[in-house]
Scaffold this motif. Sequence first.
Motif, PDB file in Angstrom:
ATOM      1  N   ALA A  16       0.848  -1.198   0.000  1.00 44.68           N
ATOM      2  CA  ALA A  16       0.000   0.000   0.000  1.00 44.68           C
ATOM      3  C   ALA A  16       0.885   1.249   0.000  1.00 44.68           C
ATOM      4  O   ALA A  16       1.592   1.528   0.960  1.00 44.68           O
ATOM      5  CB  ALA A  16      -0.915  -0.021   1.219  1.00 44.68           C
ATOM      6  N   LEU A  20      -3.150   3.388   2.043  1.00 50.90           N
ATOM      7  CA  LEU A  20      -4.047   3.258   0.874  1.00 50.90           C
ATOM      8  C   LEU A  20      -4.546   4.652   0.509  1.00 50.90           C
ATOM      9  O   LEU A  20      -5.613   5.090   0.927  1.00 50.90           O
ATOM     10  CB  LEU A  20      -5.190   2.291   1.175  1.00 50.90           C
ATOM     11  CG  LEU A  20      -4.883   0.854   0.760  1.00 50.90           C
ATOM     12  CD1 LEU A  20      -6.030  -0.077   1.113  1.00 50.90           C
ATOM     13  CD2 LEU A  20      -4.583   0.732  -0.735  1.00 50.90           C
ATOM     14  N   VAL A  35      -5.297  -0.020   5.366  1.00 54.01           N
ATOM     15  CA  VAL A  35      -4.474  -1.160   4.922  1.00 54.01           C
ATOM     16  C   VAL A  35      -4.882  -2.449   5.639  1.00 54.01           C
ATOM     17  O   VAL A  35      -4.781  -3.548   5.081  1.00 54.01           O
ATOM     18  CB  VAL A  35      -2.971  -0.862   5.170  1.00 54.01           C
ATOM     19  CG1 VAL A  35      -2.098  -2.041   4.731  1.00 54.01           C
ATOM     20  CG2 VAL A  35      -2.547   0.405   4.433  1.00 54.01           C
TER      21      VAL A  35
END
Length: 268
Positions: A16, A20, A35
């Motif tokens: 990630a 994210l 995440v």
Amino acid sequence: MNFWDNFKKDEQLLIAHRGLRSLRAENTMAAFKQVIGKYKIAEFDVTFTKDGIAIIIHDDTLERTSNVKEFKEFKKPYKVADYTYEQLLKLDFSSWFIKKDPFNTIKENKVSIEDLKKEKIEKIPTLKEVLLFLKQNNIFANIEIKDLENTNFHEIAAKEVLKIVDETKMQNKVIISSFNHVYLKQIHDINPSIETAALQEKEHPKDLINYLKSLNVKNYNCDFEITDEALVKKLNDEGFYVNVYTVNQKEDIEKLFKWGVKSVFTDY
């Protein structure tokens, strides 16, 4: 213990990128919370405040990802290194995500604007705070040390980051990467058991294999734009792991794994 020993041998791993960041403002605790249950590894960027606190932010200026322009005490060019941690705590690092919708995830209803508005404003996180959070949630980390060559922290960045990795007991759960490859040598000199990765964009260093060996790295984190199948095979044959950034199309990710890439950094 090798970092990758934490995973199954042939596991295809997504990392990630800045948390994210398609779902929440990048490099905030909200992005790292996204995440959990989705990916096993989070990547993020480390730099330092004026008073030497290791913090998580990508840019060397504050304008893009905070409301810094609303405060008179902050002056252009809003350099991160010009302000103390206490000053930076006054800033909002998440509301810009609603205004900009950088990945159209709000527009496409992948992220609820109502949920975003209910959430607390995100402050800038410290490296220690993020590592402790990831440890608690059994998430591994790719720590990128920003290039600090023109700051007061160039000489001590690697040592300070390692100190926090030690304090949080995350030694076997991190890879430390940087575009400034001097830091990678320093890390190896201080603690050769810590996994390191050479970050590269635009073009590959000359005599790549020997160059990577001279850095004592096991990982080559390269831009998707300069990655091809022959490169991945050559590096794999020499015992290096190839980790490619930043890839958001499913077919590209599948192609990279077919080539033998170890992991792929993604925003989704």
